[in-house]
Design a protein around this motif. Structure first.
Motif, PDB file in Angstrom:
ATOM      1  N   VAL A 192     -37.834   2.341 -12.853  1.00  0.00           N
ATOM      2  CA  VAL A 192     -38.426   2.849 -14.102  1.00  0.00           C
ATOM      3  C   VAL A 192     -37.946   1.889 -15.168  1.00  0.00           C
ATOM      4  O   VAL A 192     -36.948   1.697 -15.399  1.00  0.00           O
ATOM      5  CB  VAL A 192     -37.546   4.166 -13.769  1.00  0.00           C
ATOM      6  CG1 VAL A 192     -37.674   4.950 -15.505  1.00  0.00           C
ATOM      7  CG2 VAL A 192     -37.902   5.007 -12.922  1.00  0.00           C
ATOM      8  N   ARG A 212     -39.169   5.780 -20.048  1.00  0.00           N
ATOM      9  CA  ARG A 212     -39.188   7.222 -19.872  1.00  0.00           C
ATOM     10  C   ARG A 212     -39.841   7.827 -21.313  1.00  0.00           C
ATOM     11  O   ARG A 212     -39.412   7.521 -22.428  1.00  0.00           O
ATOM     12  CB  ARG A 212     -37.828   7.851 -19.697  1.00  0.00           C
ATOM     13  CG  ARG A 212     -37.108   7.392 -18.493  1.00  0.00           C
ATOM     14  CD  ARG A 212     -35.869   8.214 -18.144  1.00  0.00           C
ATOM     15  NE  ARG A 212     -35.243   7.517 -17.014  1.00  0.00           N
ATOM     16  CZ  ARG A 212     -35.225   7.898 -15.890  1.00  0.00           C
ATOM     17  NH1 ARG A 212     -36.093   8.954 -15.576  1.00  0.00           N
ATOM     18  NH2 ARG A 212     -34.559   7.235 -14.804  1.00  0.00           N
ATOM     19  N   GLN A 249     -42.058   8.994 -16.258  1.00  0.00           N
ATOM     20  CA  GLN A 249     -41.332   7.871 -15.878  1.00  0.00           C
ATOM     21  C   GLN A 249     -42.383   6.730 -15.426  1.00  0.00           C
ATOM     22  O   GLN A 249     -42.726   6.689 -14.426  1.00  0.00           O
ATOM     23  CB  GLN A 249     -40.458   8.478 -14.734  1.00  0.00           C
ATOM     24  CG  GLN A 249     -39.462   9.435 -14.534  1.00  0.00           C
ATOM     25  CD  GLN A 249     -38.630   9.979 -13.664  1.00  0.00           C
ATOM     26  OE1 GLN A 249     -38.457   8.899 -12.820  1.00  0.00           O
ATOM     27  NE2 GLN A 249     -38.217  10.955 -13.485  1.00  0.00           N
TER      28      GLN A 249
END
Length: 352
Positions: free
Chosen positions: A95, A98, A164
């Protein structure tokens, strides 16, 4: 009668020269020569020959990453976290950013509740239908509601996943387009990255070369910190059409997987096999380099002399291509130190 050391050395050298042109001398012509060679007093010689060698065309190229992409936003929302920055290495699936997900999580909860309700209703209708208590149309309606609720839940989960942003492959971040707190729009650029695992060289080739390049499909690329190492390309792709302005073809040369100490954007050299040619060659051991001077020791008319030469590349193993300075059939010494001694003896003999 006294014979000078220079005359002895010349006699041994002349015995070693094969009378057949284009062939390296391999066997001494007399028992005396064989004895001298065994004692290490017989300097080796070779005859300049002509052989077929690859015709190579070297051009400038640029290194680029095969995998390079810009990740864009799939949903609209405020950016709450950026996990990586420029020059950071990230693994595939990590990731990297976000986006605020409160709305998406609420949508998932609603969709999950409706799905559970539709699932329970569908199972109940199936049970009573088996007993013949409801019509087939009622079962079909319950099944349709169940499928619609399932699709809505999948869509809600997909929207939540888009909050994400993950790395599509392992590589390095080369540009960041947003900051924390900004509101991302659908399609807005977020991060640009590339992978160093797969690299290629790109070059524009003139139309005069393109047919031979397509025919032979053999290419080498210079790599290394100082571009001092040449490796064979894994494959190459030639554009099916030429640029209408420059009349050149774009060629992509894929490097083998591995660490080659070259990076996207670097300049390099690429060699293409374009056919065959006749080249004058001698053993590489015969070449003498003295400071900025390159040459060989030649035996001609019973005299040893130093000859300046211009070199090509190494071909056919340890054969050195000669661009100028030598002719086919001439004889060169493979022992430069022995040649220097012979010249000194020669000069001393001439003075006497």
């Amino acid at each position: 009668m006294h014979v000078s050391s220079y005359q002895k050395l010349l006699a041994v050298l002349l015995v070693c020269i094969s009378p057949a042109p284009y062939v390296f001398a391999a066997e001494p012509a007399s028992e005396a020569a064989r004895s001298n060679e065994a004692e290490g007093s017989n300097p080796a010689v070779a005859v300049v020959k002509q052989i077929k060698t690859p015709r190579i065309r070297v051009v400038d190229a640029t290194i680029e990453a095969v995998q390079q992409a810009t990740v864009s936003a799939q949903i609209r929302g405020r950016i709450t976290e950026i996990s990586v920055d420029v020059d950071d290495y990230v693994e595939k699936g990590t990731v990297i950013l976000r986006i605020r997900d409160k709305e998406q999580r609420a949508a998932v909860d609603v969709a999950k509740a409706r799905f559970d309700e539709a699932d329970a209703e569908y199972l109940r209708k199936k049970e009573v239908y088996v007993k013949g208590l409801v019509a087939k149309s009622a079962l079909d309606k319950a099944e349709a509601s169940y499928r619609a609720a399932k699709a809505t839940l999948a869509q809600a989960n997909e929207s939540l996943e888009h909050t994400q942003v993950r790395a599509p492959y392992s590589g390095i971040v080369v540009k960041r387009h947003v900051e924390v707190g900004e509101t991302a729009r659908i399609g807005q650029k977020l991060m640009t990255g590339l992978s160093l695992e797969k690299l290629r060289a790109i070059v524009e080739l003139p139309q005069s070369l393109i047919h031979n390049v397509r025919k032979h499909k053999q290419t080498w690329v210079w790599v290394g910190k100082n571009l001092d190492r040449r490796i064979k390309a894994e494959s190459l792709t030639v554009s099916p059409f030429a640029d209408p302005v420059s009349h050149t073809f774009l060629v992509r040369i894929n490097l083998p997987t591995g660490e080659h100490s070259v990076y996207p954007g670097m300049h390099t050299k690429v060699a293409f096999l374009t056919g065959e040619k006749l080249s004058i060659v001698i053993p590489a051991a015969a070449v003498v380099k003295r400071s900025e001077v390159t040459g060989v020791y030649v035996i001609k008319d019973k005299q040893i002399s130093f000859r300046y030469i211009r070199l090509g590349g190494i071909v056919a193993g340890q054969q050195q291509e000669i661009l100028s300075g030598l002719s086919v059939g001439e004889t060169v010494l493979l022992d430069p130190d022995g040649a220097v001694m012979a010249i000194k003896s020669q000069e001393k003999s001439e003075k006497e």
